[in-house]
Design an enzyme around this catalytic site. Structure first.
Site, PDB file in Angstrom:
ATOM      1  N   PRO A  54     -82.512  18.510   7.256  1.00  0.00           N
ATOM      2  CG  PRO A  54     -83.778  17.090   5.898  1.00  0.00           C
ATOM      3  CD  PRO A  54     -83.873  18.332   6.705  1.00  0.00           C
ATOM      4  CD  GLU A  67     -99.233  32.732  13.964  1.00  0.00           C
ATOM      5  OE1 GLU A  67     -99.150  32.379  12.782  1.00  0.00           O
ATOM      6  OE2 GLU A  67     -98.344  32.507  14.808  1.00  0.00           O
ATOM      7  CG  HIS A  83     -97.563  27.314   8.327  1.00  0.00           C
ATOM      8  ND1 HIS A  83     -97.464  28.107   7.213  1.00  0.00           N
ATOM      9  CD2 HIS A  83     -98.177  26.175   7.923  1.00  0.00           C
ATOM     10  CE1 HIS A  83     -98.010  27.489   6.184  1.00  0.00           C
ATOM     11  NE2 HIS A  83     -98.462  26.316   6.590  1.00  0.00           N
ATOM     12  CD  GLU A  84     -94.680  30.479  10.857  1.00  0.00           C
ATOM     13  OE1 GLU A  84     -95.673  30.221  11.555  1.00  0.00           O
ATOM     14  OE2 GLU A  84     -94.768  30.770   9.663  1.00  0.00           O
ATOM     15  CD  GLU A 100     -95.170  32.419   4.791  1.00  0.00           C
ATOM     16  OE1 GLU A 100     -96.308  32.597   5.239  1.00  0.00           O
ATOM     17  OE2 GLU A 100     -94.221  32.042   5.504  1.00  0.00           O
TER      18      GLU A 100
END
Ligand code: NOJ
Ligand code: CA
Length: 674
Positions: A192, A380, A458-459, A483
């Site tokens: 956004p 991951e 994540h990412e 982090e």
């Protein structure tokens, strides 16, 4: 033509079309209106007005294709349909339990005046607090396989404005610091994108239901005119490849007269399809701890060796700590082969089924079960999507068989650095929000759903409200999380969360991982928050799964503030943004879904500030006791961050509290109904 006239008459029932507009429609409460025009060259555009004042000036619609002429001129108006909708639906979990979905819809049929006379529909849904529109490619012989080179949708913000934005398409997985500039100084923004006109109108531009399509960035063309730029694809010359019929994601504009109004809008969720998973009672909000912060502090390692974090012994300790303090899950990162290689170069060696020998996956699942604690599986990928997809079924089966009900995935990779296996059997290098990744993420979420597993990524790809359709897609990252406070260079600034509330948080839940009570990162560097600020994050940064990120020994050290973390719920029936300005402060109240209690969180910036809070959200049916966690008089993130006053006192509905926020400060309050 006859049809066009009849349809136009229908539209006119709602609002008389302006002289040069082919169609116009107003929101149910007549707050907003959308006008559609077609100019002499056959170019279609839309504009948006609020109370008769233009907010979005006429802005282009259309596409460039790689294998056909552009689809953006020579259009004729081929009719319009209208519809109205008003119902209320229930979120299985969320910030609000019930959500009203009330809009007027206008469907515009466009048809080229010249051969091959291709057709394209544009559908507008107009709410009192925003507008969504999308393209619908109908089934047609002359445009069956659609190869989109670029979508050329524009957003021409009419009045001079400022903007809070994050660069779009840059290398760092949407973990850059936000910028605050005039709107005419934006280069290319992620969404956004939050805008405030000098006249005080707040606008957030984003998208909803990003399915099998490329994510949209906004490039400033001139003045305050922004144009969509789709995330690239390396698999095709086209950024999006689809077969008609299909629809684009919704392009969304929330329009409000306060920053709070942006957050209070349900536009994005409403524009997503209802729950497609059926009974989702297995998706449970919870709080968790994890073998995580210790690695970011570099005390432990993800890789094997003498400092390996994910050992059986450590995991048992975390399970014990979770059980003793009411946490339902324990995240364990670095449990699987092989984190020992270079993460970026050798991610293809990661196994999702082979634990390191010092992590006894079966025994730990049983140990957790006996204590009522589950382990969160960690996948991951280092952006090696091909490697992950090849192992996905086996990986999920393994965890489901052990009773896991959540996974955290990760896509640590630079933009344009995620490897995906194409239909031609070749690897291509993709962006985090390209079409290939949109397809991948939904594959993971739906495969996980089959096994009753929830997903936190994540990412990630950006959040576009798909949690409504897939309620097991519970949370994600997609901005700078805690982090960065471990790593520094630099840590998150004191106003980070008050910025996030009115930018990133408009998209949906964020696995921010709050609760670092030590206020200390790697090598002892300072986190730019007070303790009360870290507590307030549990309220202002919404996620149905919230971590208590600090080391267990630090929670033992700070039992006072830790009590708030133990008490705070993660599932709400009601949310109110009481006040705030992007990057300055944010005050929110939320009602627990499982009790009558309310919680309040306030975060500030790098100045001392005083905020008045009227307790008019408390009902008159109960007596109220406030458990307050407030910055002490001399608290300051730099010089005295642990100074907190924890107290209890009776309060009355309608009373006004004055909160004194320190530099980097905050406030957290639990209102207990008696
Ligand atoms: C980045 C994620 O945001 C973080 O939570 C995780 O610990 C590391 N990647 C390793 O997967
Ligand atoms: Ca990250």
């Amino acid at each position: 033509m006859k049809f066009a006239l009849i349809a136009l008459a229908l539209v006119a029932l709602l609002v008389p079309a302006k002289a040069d507009a082919v169609a116009e429609i107003a929101s149910p409460g007549k707050v907003l209106a959308v006008q559609v025009r077609i100019d002499g060259e056959g170019k279609a555009s839309y504009s948006v007005s609020r109370g008769g004042h233009t907010v979005i000036a006429p802005s282009a619609l259309g596409f460039l294709l790689t294998d056909q002429p552009q689809l953006k001129r020579n259009f004729a108006f081929a009719g319009a349909d209208t519809a109205s909708h008003d119902d209320t639906w229930e979120q299985p979990w969320g910030e609000w339990r019930f959500i009203r979905n009330r809009y007027n819809e206008l469907r515009i049929h466009l048809k080229e005046k010249i051969a091959p006379a291709r057709r394209l529909d544009v559908v507008f849904r107009v709410y009192d607090d925003g507008v969504g529109f999308r393209y619908e490619f109908p089934e047609q012989v002359v445009l069956k396989n659609v190869h989109i080179a670029e979508e050329v949708t524009e957003f021409d913000v009419a009045d001079p404005a400022e903007a809070w934005w994050e660069v779009g398409g840059d290398w760092n997985s949407y973990e850059q610091l936000y910028q605050h500039t005039r709107l005419d100084a934006v280069s290319q923004a992620h969404t956004p994108l939050t805008i405030k006109t000098d006249g005080g109108v707040y606008i957030a531009i984003h998208e909803a239901a990003l399915v099998d399509y490329a994510g949209m960035w906004l490039k400033r063309i001139d003045g305050q005119r922004l144009r969509s730029v789709l995330s690239p694809s390396a698999q095709h010359a086209a950024k999006v490849v689809r077969t008609a019929p299909f629809t684009s994601p919704w392009r969304t504009l929330i329009i409000a007269d306060s920053a709070a109004g942006l957050y209070m809008s349900h536009l994005e969720l409403n524009l997503n399809e209802p729950n497609a998973l059926g009974d989702v009672s297995w998706v449970r909000p919870y709080k968790y701890v994890g073998i995580w912060w210790a690695m970011h502090l570099t005390n432990w390692t993800w890789a094997s060796g003498p400092h390996h974090g994910a050992t059986t012994e450590h995991t048992k300790q975390y399970i014990d700590f979770a059980a003793a303090n009411g946490f339902k899950e324990v995240l364990v990162e670095g449990w699987n082969y092989s984190w020992d290689d270079d993460w970026f170069a050798n991610g293809h060696s990661l196994s999702y089924t082979q634990p390191y020998p010092d992590f006894d996956i079966k025994a730990l699942a049983a140990y957790g079960k006996a204590k009522g604690v589950k382990i969160i599986g960690h996948h991951e990928t280092f952006g090696k999507v091909d490697n992950y997809e090849a192992q996905l079924s086996g990986a999920l089966d393994l965890l489901a068989g052990l009773g896991y009900d959540s996974i955290k995935t990760g896509y640590v990779a630079d933009e344009g650095g995620l490897t995906v296996l194409g239909e031609d059997g070749k690897l291509s290098y993709e962006y985090h929000d390209g079409q290939a990744l949109a397809v991948h993420h939904l594959k993971v979420v739906t495969e996980a759903a089959k096994r009753h597993i929830a997903v936190v990524d994540h990412e990630p790809i950006k959040d576009t409200g798909l949690r409504r359709t897939y309620p097991n897609w519970v949370s994600r990252e997609g901005a700078r999380g805690q982090e960065y406070n471990a790593w520094g260079n630099p840590p998150n600034p004191p106003n980070h969360e008050s910025l996030l509330v009115f930018t990133r948080m408009l998209a949906g839940p964020f696995d921010f991982t709050p609760g670092v009570l030590s206020l200390t990162g790697k090598g002892g560097q300072k986190i730019q928050n007070t303790v009360a600020h870290q507590l307030a994050d549990y309220i202002v940064i919404y996620s149905p799964v919230q971590m208590a990120a600090d080391l267990p020994e630090n929670y033992v050290k700070y039992p006072g503030p830790f009590q708030f973390i133990k008490d705070v719920p993660t599932d709400w029936s009601e949310t109110r943004v009481l006040s705030g300005e992007p990057g300055e402060f944010a005050v929110m109240a939320r009602k627990d879904r499982n009790s009558n209690n309310w919680y309040l969180g306030a975060v500030g910036d790098n100045t001392k500030r005083r905020v008045a809070v009227k307790l008019d959200f408390l009902d008159n049916k109960h007596h109220w006791v406030a458990e307050t966690y407030l910055d002490a008089k001399d608290a300051d993130w730099d010089s005295n961050p642990h100074a907190i006053n924890i107290a209890r006192r009776a309060v009355t509905p309608g009373e006004t509290l004055t909160l004194n926020l320190a530099r980097g400060g905050g406030a957290a309050i639990r209102f207990v109904a008696k």
